[in-house]
Design an enzyme around this catalytic site. Structure first.
Site, short mmCIF file in Angstrom:
data_model
loop_
_atom_site.label_atom_id
_atom_site.label_comp_id
_atom_site.label_asym_id
_atom_site.label_seq_id
_atom_site.Cartn_x
_atom_site.Cartn_y
_atom_site.Cartn_z
N ASN A 271 -5.98 -2.49 1.92
CA ASN A 271 -6.13 -3.88 2.18
C ASN A 271 -7.46 -4.35 2.15
O ASN A 271 -8.37 -3.72 2.62
CB ASN A 271 -5.32 -4.26 3.62
CG ASN A 271 -3.94 -4.23 3.26
OD1 ASN A 271 -3.23 -4.18 2.22
ND2 ASN A 271 -3.25 -4.30 4.51
N ARG B 262 0.80 -1.49 0.01
CA ARG B 262 -0.13 0.09 0.08
C ARG B 262 0.92 1.42 -0.08
O ARG B 262 0.58 2.19 -0.75
CB ARG B 262 -0.89 -0.01 1.16
CG ARG B 262 -1.95 -1.16 1.29
CD ARG B 262 -2.99 -1.03 2.45
NE ARG B 262 -2.17 -1.37 3.39
CZ ARG B 262 -2.09 -0.97 4.83
NH1 ARG B 262 -3.22 -0.39 5.07
NH2 ARG B 262 -1.29 -1.21 5.67
#
Length: 91
Positions: free
Chosen positions: A36, A18
């Site tokens: 996520n 990320r």
């Protein structure tokens, strides 16, 4: 302007995916978000000029060095992207 939603499969959580995607998107000037998913994937919305979205999408197919991307699903995005690139809470 091109907007896509991607779902990245493989070993993509716990490897900084990320944060690396956010950095890549910010460097390229792409707006959107990344988060996520509870199923172990990473989901992102990418929005910007077609060429720069394509560059970030190409990066997502391999991710950071510690990731092991198996596949990236791409769908046309309909959501309006935020003004910057955000990391969002797990969904």
């Amino acid at each position: 302007m091109r907007t896509v939603t991607i779902t990245v499969h493989g070993r993509v959580q716990g490897v900084g995916f990320r944060y690396a995607l956010r950095d890549e998107a910010q460097r390229a000037g792409v707006r959107g978000w990344v988060r996520n998913r509870r199923d172990g994937t990473v989901e992102a919305l990418l929005s910007g000029a077609p060429a720069i979205v394509a560059d970030v999408l190409a990066w997502a197919h391999h991710g950071p060095p510690s990731a092991a991307v198996e596949r990236v699903d791409v769908a046309v995005g309909s959501e309006t992207a935020p003004d910057a690139f955000e990391i969002r809470a797990t969904a």
